[in-house]
Design a protein around this motif. Sequence first.
Motif, PDB file in Angstrom:
ATOM      1  N   VAL A 116     -14.024  84.729  23.838  1.00 59.36           N
ATOM      2  CA  VAL A 116     -12.895  84.150  23.104  1.00 59.36           C
ATOM      3  C   VAL A 116     -12.006  83.405  24.077  1.00 59.36           C
ATOM      4  O   VAL A 116     -11.763  83.853  25.195  1.00 59.36           O
ATOM      5  CB  VAL A 116     -12.074  85.212  22.334  1.00 59.36           C
ATOM      6  N   ILE A 117     -11.566  82.252  23.622  1.00 59.27           N
ATOM      7  CA  ILE A 117     -10.674  81.438  24.432  1.00 59.27           C
ATOM      8  C   ILE A 117      -9.848  80.567  23.489  1.00 59.27           C
ATOM      9  O   ILE A 117     -10.352  80.063  22.497  1.00 59.27           O
ATOM     10  CB  ILE A 117     -11.462  80.582  25.454  1.00 59.27           C
ATOM     11  N   CYS A 118      -8.587  80.446  23.779  1.00 63.23           N
ATOM     12  CA  CYS A 118      -7.705  79.607  22.973  1.00 63.23           C
ATOM     13  C   CYS A 118      -7.702  78.210  23.578  1.00 63.23           C
ATOM     14  O   CYS A 118      -7.535  78.054  24.786  1.00 63.23           O
ATOM     15  CB  CYS A 118      -6.303  80.189  22.961  1.00 63.23           C
ATOM     16  N   LEU A 119      -7.913  77.227  22.744  1.00 59.81           N
ATOM     17  CA  LEU A 119      -8.034  75.843  23.198  1.00 59.81           C
ATOM     18  C   LEU A 119      -6.807  75.006  22.855  1.00 59.81           C
ATOM     19  O   LEU A 119      -6.895  73.787  22.762  1.00 59.81           O
ATOM     20  CB  LEU A 119      -9.298  75.217  22.594  1.00 59.81           C
ATOM     21  N   ASP A 120      -5.664  75.649  22.671  1.00 58.94           N
ATOM     22  CA  ASP A 120      -4.435  74.918  22.378  1.00 58.94           C
ATOM     23  C   ASP A 120      -4.170  73.865  23.437  1.00 58.94           C
ATOM     24  O   ASP A 120      -4.409  74.086  24.625  1.00 58.94           O
ATOM     25  CB  ASP A 120      -3.234  75.866  22.337  1.00 58.94           C
ATOM     26  N   ASP A 121      -3.662  72.743  22.993  1.00 61.89           N
ATOM     27  CA  ASP A 121      -3.198  71.660  23.863  1.00 61.89           C
ATOM     28  C   ASP A 121      -4.293  71.004  24.701  1.00 61.89           C
ATOM     29  O   ASP A 121      -3.994  70.321  25.662  1.00 61.89           O
ATOM     30  CB  ASP A 121      -2.066  72.146  24.783  1.00 61.89           C
ATOM     31  N   LEU A 154      -7.044  86.639  22.573  1.00 60.81           N
ATOM     32  CA  LEU A 154      -6.912  86.936  21.133  1.00 60.81           C
ATOM     33  C   LEU A 154      -5.463  86.775  20.681  1.00 60.81           C
ATOM     34  O   LEU A 154      -5.198  86.239  19.605  1.00 60.81           O
ATOM     35  CB  LEU A 154      -7.395  88.355  20.830  1.00 60.81           C
ATOM     36  N   ARG A 155      -4.529  87.241  21.494  1.00 64.23           N
ATOM     37  CA  ARG A 155      -3.113  87.097  21.155  1.00 64.23           C
ATOM     38  C   ARG A 155      -2.762  85.618  21.034  1.00 64.23           C
ATOM     39  O   ARG A 155      -2.109  85.186  20.089  1.00 64.23           O
ATOM     40  CB  ARG A 155      -2.240  87.763  22.221  1.00 64.23           C
ATOM     41  N   ARG A 156      -3.243  84.810  21.992  1.00 66.05           N
ATOM     42  CA  ARG A 156      -2.978  83.373  21.958  1.00 66.05           C
ATOM     43  C   ARG A 156      -3.645  82.718  20.745  1.00 66.05           C
ATOM     44  O   ARG A 156      -3.068  81.827  20.120  1.00 66.05           O
ATOM     45  CB  ARG A 156      -3.468  82.718  23.253  1.00 66.05           C
TER      46      ARG A 156
END
Length: 183
Positions: A116-121, A154-156
């Motif tokens: 899992v990885i957040c790809l924001d921005d 996950l939080r992000r």
Amino acid sequence: MTPTHLPGRVAAIPALPTILDAFNIAPAEEARNLLLDCLRSLRWAHRVADHRPYPDIDSLLAASDEAAYDLSPTDLSEALAGETLPTLPDKTYAIAYTALSAAHAAYEAKFGHAFVICLDDLSPNETLDHVLAGIRSRLTNDPEEERVVAAEELRRLARGRLTHLLRGAGNCATSPTQPAPGK
């Protein structure tokens, strides 16, 4: 003809309900189901839904963060089990998909859950490199260290999905087979 101003009179314009207003008054089960689209942890969804109403989006995001920080190992496993490989731009070459699939398989074999990885921005052009670099880098983690990193991601993700849902912003992609939450 000029409009006349009447002293002491103010025109009241009723405020339109917002998405946050709708979330705040939704039945508990509906709110929880909506939240489960953001993070697949029952405990997290119950906790965030049970603390409604939220006066503003920032308060909701703060509650989301707090609930995510408090996930037990079992809750974290549940949330991780609901995640899949991040979606890549359509123009990514087949060889990149092969490399990513191999890296993801190695990650899943080592840690027992989806990467899992957040790809924001991130721009679409940076996504593949960021995901591949993230998997390769995190494969060096020991399992406990990786659970901490995965919990933060996950939080992000939850925060980004809530933001996207309530503000129409964000760029957290998590599933190549399902539309982004709220779409």
